[in-house]
Design a protein around this motif. Structure first.
Motif, mmCIF file in Angstrom:
data_model
loop_
_atom_site.group_PDB
_atom_site.id
_atom_site.type_symbol
_atom_site.label_atom_id
_atom_site.label_comp_id
_atom_site.label_asym_id
_atom_site.label_seq_id
_atom_site.Cartn_x
_atom_site.Cartn_y
_atom_site.Cartn_z
ATOM 1 N N MET A 1 0.906 -1.316 0.056
ATOM 2 C CA MET A 1 0.041 0.052 -0.033
ATOM 3 C C MET A 1 0.857 1.134 -0.161
ATOM 4 N N ALA A 2 0.447 2.136 -0.858
ATOM 5 C CA ALA A 2 1.224 3.424 -1.025
ATOM 6 C C ALA A 2 0.834 4.167 0.280
ATOM 7 N N ASN A 3 1.831 4.967 0.636
ATOM 8 C CA ASN A 3 1.481 5.960 1.876
ATOM 9 C C ASN A 3 0.761 7.384 1.488
ATOM 10 N N GLU B 1 -15.161 13.428 -7.102
ATOM 11 C CA GLU B 1 -16.162 12.413 -6.958
ATOM 12 C C GLU B 1 -15.302 10.956 -7.033
ATOM 13 N N THR B 2 -14.221 11.045 -7.616
ATOM 14 C CA THR B 2 -13.476 9.721 -8.132
ATOM 15 C C THR B 2 -11.780 10.143 -7.741
ATOM 16 N N HIS B 3 -11.229 8.996 -7.563
ATOM 17 C CA HIS B 3 -9.716 9.145 -7.121
ATOM 18 C C HIS B 3 -9.142 9.949 -8.431
ATOM 19 N N GLY C 1 -22.770 8.898 -1.102
ATOM 20 C CA GLY C 1 -22.692 8.514 0.251
ATOM 21 C C GLY C 1 -21.501 8.466 0.892
ATOM 22 N N LYS C 2 -21.494 8.141 2.127
ATOM 23 C CA LYS C 2 -20.264 8.363 2.936
ATOM 24 C C LYS C 2 -19.143 7.156 2.531
ATOM 25 N N GLY C 3 -19.262 6.233 1.760
ATOM 26 C CA GLY C 3 -18.349 5.249 1.482
ATOM 27 C C GLY C 3 -17.327 5.894 0.419
ATOM 28 N N ILE D 1 -12.116 6.646 -2.702
ATOM 29 C CA ILE D 1 -11.285 7.342 -3.410
ATOM 30 C C ILE D 1 -10.072 7.070 -2.790
ATOM 31 N N ASN D 2 -9.724 6.638 -1.444
ATOM 32 C CA ASN D 2 -8.556 6.516 -1.034
ATOM 33 C C ASN D 2 -7.899 5.489 -1.476
ATOM 34 N N LYS D 3 -8.790 4.343 -1.723
ATOM 35 C CA LYS D 3 -8.268 3.200 -2.265
ATOM 36 C C LYS D 3 -7.661 3.207 -3.638
ATOM 37 N N GLY D 4 -8.589 4.037 -4.387
ATOM 38 C CA GLY D 4 -7.961 4.246 -6.065
ATOM 39 C C GLY D 4 -6.601 5.011 -5.923
ATOM 40 N N LEU D 5 -6.471 6.120 -5.027
ATOM 41 C CA LEU D 5 -5.590 6.742 -4.817
ATOM 42 C C LEU D 5 -4.090 6.085 -4.410
#
Ligand SMILES: Cc1cc2nc3c(=O)[nH]c(=O)nc-3n(C[C@H](O)[C@H](O)[C@H](O)COP(=O)(O)O)c2cc1C
Length: 300
Positions: free
Chosen positions: A1-3, A242-244, A268-270, A275-279
């Motif tokens: 996982m990237a920081n 809205e997206t990464h 929604g709050k997800g 976005i963090n996952k995509g980032l």
């Protein structure tokens, strides 16, 4: 996982995504829920010196590509807001106090209280109607902006973030007047309106409103890029994320941290964890080892 952690004005955030002012952030429990869903911090609803009920409905309308809103700065008033901040702080993450006012004295009164309540920084909403002039905003008056920030800088210890409005002729003039702020937040909503063709009148009770969401993303990117290039100051990017990919565009244009408003409404709050996952996967595949490595890489 990237920081994916980042530091903005000395505040360490576990990821770049904060909740923007005005969405689910007038209440301590909803702020706490958003933090638990993955936002690294929340910016509160803009709070003023006294309670305001705002405009009568309709105050919000869905439009293609976003929302139009004219809430009228409805808020409980700073003296009734301590408990909400206290609840939100239970999530153990930074709370940024958004404040507004018509005079330096208003900003100081509200800002001091936010600082006492435990806010990590103040976000100055400079888009409030100017009490001295008619129809103009505090944020379009460079002298007033300079005076407000100068006063706060002398008396407030936590960092000051100046949130600028895109509804001005020359944003650089305002950014110069706000140069004592520790960071800029770009952008607030873009002025717009919608007509109900069957009722034959404006959709919003106030007629004019603020446009947010995907429709304004490219306006936001442009301002972040321009202000980063011209001032080199830390920037918090907001508008239509809205997206990464949207988040990365803002970061490459010069934003060190980001805020999401309308995206929470539409997705929604997800949205924060998505976005963090995509980032993180983008950074891994593109060879970026930190957010800081990406900040402003597109600025020429
Ligand atoms: C319903 C609504 C209420 C808002 N209220 C505030 C506010 O109180 N203070 C503020 O600085 N910005 C307010 N904003 C603007 C957002 O913080 C943000 O700058 C703007 O919506 C662009 O981001 P977005 O496209 O992610 O929503 C509001 C936006 C919406 C949609």
């Amino acid at each position: 996982m990237a920081n994916i952690d980042t530091i903005i004005t000395g505040i360490r955030l576990a990821n770049p995504l904060m909740l923007a002012s005005g969405i689910l952030d007038e209440n301590g429990y909803t702020m706490k829920k958003i933090l638990e869903a993955g936002a690294s911090a929340v910016v509160t609803k803009s709070i003023g010196r006294v309670e305001r009920t705002g405009y009568r409905p309709p105050i919000i309308a869905e439009i293609p590509g976003g929302l139009l809103n004219a809430v009228g700065l409805a808020n409980p008033g700073i003296d009734n807001f301590d408990h909400e901040v206290e609840i939100a702080l239970q999530a153990g993450k930074p709370i940024i106090g958004s404040i507004f006012g018509g005079t330096p004295d208003d900003f100081l009164y509200v800002g001091k209280k936010m600082e006492q309540y435990g806010a990590s920084a103040l976000e100055l909403n400079l888009s409030c109607p100017h009490v001295l002039g008619v129809g103009s905003e505090v944020g379009s008056d460079p002298e007033l902006v300079e005076e407000i920030i100068g006063e706060l800088k002398k008396k407030i210890k936590i960092p000051l973030w100046a949130k600028l409005s895109p509804n001005v002729t020359d944003i650089l003039k305002i950014a110069e007047a706000a140069q004592k702020a520790d960071a800029f937040v770009l952008i607030n909503t873009v002025r717009g309106m919608a007509i109900d063709i069957y009722a034959r009148r404006p959709v919003l009770s106030n007629a004019y409103g603020g446009l947010s969401g995907r429709a304004i993303k490219n306006v936001g990117i442009r301002y972040v890029y321009q202000i980063r290039k011209e001032t080199g100051k830390p920037i918090i990017g907001v508008g239509g994320i809205e997206t990464h990919e949207d988040a990365i565009e803002y970061i490459m244009a010069g934003a060190t941290a980001l805020e999401i408003g309308t995206g929470v409404y539409s997705r929604g709050k997800g949205i924060f964890s998505e976005i963090n996952k995509g980032l993180s996967s983008f950074m891994e595949s593109e060879g970026f080892s930190s957010i800081n490595d990406m900040v402003g890489v597109a600025v020429q």
